[in-house]
Design an enzyme around this catalytic site. Structure first.
Site, PDB file in Angstrom:
ATOM      1  N   HIS A 196       0.889  -1.165   0.000  1.00 42.95           N
ATOM      2  CA  HIS A 196       0.000   0.000   0.000  1.00 42.95           C
ATOM      3  C   HIS A 196       0.925   1.212   0.000  1.00 42.95           C
ATOM      4  O   HIS A 196       1.611   1.478   0.996  1.00 42.95           O
ATOM      5  CB  HIS A 196      -0.886  -0.021   1.252  1.00 42.95           C
ATOM      6  CG  HIS A 196      -1.700   1.210   1.461  1.00 42.95           C
ATOM      7  ND1 HIS A 196      -3.077   1.207   1.385  1.00 42.95           N
ATOM      8  CD2 HIS A 196      -1.360   2.492   1.761  1.00 42.95           C
ATOM      9  CE1 HIS A 196      -3.547   2.420   1.628  1.00 42.95           C
ATOM     10  NE2 HIS A 196      -2.508   3.212   1.874  1.00 42.95           N
ATOM     11  N   ASP A 322     -10.188  -4.218  -3.776  1.00 45.57           N
ATOM     12  CA  ASP A 322      -9.996  -3.462  -2.536  1.00 45.57           C
ATOM     13  C   ASP A 322     -11.350  -3.282  -1.839  1.00 45.57           C
ATOM     14  O   ASP A 322     -11.667  -2.202  -1.334  1.00 45.57           O
ATOM     15  CB  ASP A 322      -9.335  -2.109  -2.805  1.00 45.57           C
ATOM     16  CG  ASP A 322      -8.880  -1.413  -1.527  1.00 45.57           C
ATOM     17  OD1 ASP A 322      -8.857  -2.067  -0.470  1.00 45.57           O
ATOM     18  OD2 ASP A 322      -8.555  -0.206  -1.590  1.00 45.57           O
ATOM     19  N   HIS A 326     -17.992  -0.495   5.012  1.00 44.52           N
ATOM     20  CA  HIS A 326     -18.199   0.286   6.231  1.00 44.52           C
ATOM     21  C   HIS A 326     -19.692   0.363   6.512  1.00 44.52           C
ATOM     22  O   HIS A 326     -20.518   0.060   5.645  1.00 44.52           O
ATOM     23  CB  HIS A 326     -17.641   1.706   6.077  1.00 44.52           C
ATOM     24  CG  HIS A 326     -16.152   1.772   5.952  1.00 44.52           C
ATOM     25  ND1 HIS A 326     -15.311   1.520   7.016  1.00 44.52           N
ATOM     26  CD2 HIS A 326     -15.346   2.053   4.900  1.00 44.52           C
ATOM     27  CE1 HIS A 326     -14.048   1.648   6.616  1.00 44.52           C
ATOM     28  NE2 HIS A 326     -14.046   1.966   5.341  1.00 44.52           N
TER      29      HIS A 326
END
Length: 443
Positions: A196, A322, A326
């Site tokens: 990352h 990815d 949430h």
């Protein structure tokens, strides 16, 4: 169990097969791939299984006329949030989303609570996956203990426990000397480094791509240099250490250019691009809406076009989601308050078809390379192939289905997306994992 898939258009770069075929699955493996498999053969096999009194004597026949039959997709980069953030996602719900998206193997990142930074943590994920997952789970371990960037995790022990890679995903290891040691240990253990790329000092509280849109919305920006500086560092360290480096969620034109140079030099460097980064740019952000907040951020249209070219030219090896779920409260707020992330498992195929295949930028074969064959090669696993004797991880899709994305229908716990209502082409209809039908869209 016997499953016969008839008249499907098989796309399999690994076996160099493309065309209309019948495919026979026996239990967990591919038994036969032929232009035509007669019903008599199916009857004989069924009778033989019945005679041997095997427990599962079912016969399933699927007419795949007009549909693609492909090796199961492999996602190198997902977040399943378990343990610690089960309100966002679990291994069970995430694997359901994966199966619905055609993914039969996924690699969950270790930034959970607690982080997966030990062989015990790797074992926990694998044990939980055996209980709850519809798909294959290949865990990724942390680079440092607690992802604090100070003390190396036991990389060798995690590899022995089943980790396929190490990553500090969600951040970069900013201490270069520690990161260099981690790369050496990963090389010795024979596992990958998933990078990352983000220079923490340059982020400076940024929440959106630096540029005109950031100025319009009066929001702090994240420059391309935030990613590019660490991309350059990591490639140099991979050259020095001999580590196999995989660059996650590449979002800038210069990072893609650096991957091209690394490949030209013969380095073991690969890269992935997410569907949201080749579908949306910062120009598509309509207002201060946290649903558009992700890391790396949606970049400029110039970067988006450069990423598409890098995919087309095979500079970029893989398409990874990815997938970062949430809660609704964490996304339906302003950029400065929202959490970084977007879900992607259930929209990846449709966006790839819509944005890359249908316009003619890449071929269906290239699509399968980047969703299946190349990720299998990067991980060095026996997946991503439709041939006799291989495990039957397969996906069937309708390449002509047209519909609007509806997050309320997602299997993920996160039922929201900035792509809500977007018109797309391409729908997953069936997903098989080890010969078992794990997902079927009856539409």
């Amino acid at each position: 169990m016997l499953t016969l898939i008839k008249n499907g258009y098989i796309i399999d770069p690994a076996s160099d097969r493309e065309g209309i075929y019948d495919l026979l699955i026996e239990d967990d493996r591919i038994k036969l791939v032929e232009e035509h498999i007669p019903d008599e053969m199916l009857i004989e096999l069924h009778e033989a299984k019945a005679f041997s009194k095997e427990s599962d004597q079912k016969v399933i026949i699927i007419d795949a006329s007009g549909k693609y039959v492909m090796p199961g997709f492999i996602d190198l980069h997902v977040h399943l949030r378990e343990p610690g953030y089960e309100y966002k996602e679990t291994i069970k719900s995430g694997s359901m989303a994966a199966a619905a998206g055609g993914f039969t193997t996924i690699c969950p990142m270790p930034n959970t609570n607690p982080p997966i930074d030990s062989p015990e943590g790797i074992k926990l994920i694998l044990d939980k996956a055996k209980e709850d997952s519809l798909v294959n789970i290949l865990p990724v371990g942390c680079i440092t203990l607690g992802q604090e960037g100070k003390v190396l995790a036991d990389i060798g022990a995690m590899a022995e426990a089943g980790a396929v890679a190490i990553s500090e995903d969600g951040k970069s290891v900013m201490d270069t000397s520690i990161y260099e040691k981690a790369m050496k240990e990963a090389a010795n253990a024979g596992i990958l480094v998933f990078a990352h790329c983000e220079d923490k000092a340059l982020v400076n509280k940024g929440v959106i791509n630096a540029g005109q849109k950031a100025d319009e919305l009066n929001l702090p920006g994240i420059s391309n240099a935030v990613e590019d500086v660490i991309t350059a560092r990591d490639i140099i360290l991979a050259k020095e250490t001999g580590a196999k480096l995989h660059l996650c969620h590449v979002s800038t034109s210069d990072s893609a250019a650096m991957i091209k140079l690394a490949k030209m030099e013969g380095l073991s460097v690969t890269g992935e691009v997410t569907p949201h980064h080749f579908t949306l740019s910062d120009e598509d952000i309509p207002r201060d809406d946290g649903n558009y907040k992700m890391n790396p951020p949606l970049r400029s249209l110039k970067d988006l076009e450069a990423l598409k070219e890098a995919i087309k030219d095979n500079v970029i090896d893989a398409i990874a989601t990815d997938h970062a779920p949430h809660s609704r409260e964490e996304k339906f707020t302003s950029f400065t308050k929202a959490s970084f992330g977007i879900v992607g498992l259930e929209t990846a195929f449709a966006l790839t078809m819509t944005e890359l295949v249908k316009p003619g930028l890449i071929s269906p074969r290239q699509m399968v390379e980047k969703l299946s064959a190349n990720p299998a090669r990067i991980l060095n696993i026996s997946k991503g192939c439709i041939a006799k004797g291989w495990i039957a991880d397969l996906v069937i899709a309708d390449p002509e289905a047209v519909y609007n994305i509806d997050p309320r229908q997602f299997h993920s716990k996160a039922k929201h997306s900035p792509l809500d209502g977007r018109k797309v082409t391409g729908r997953i209809t069936h997903t098989f994992v080890s010969g078992k039908l794990k997902y079927h869209d009856e539409r």
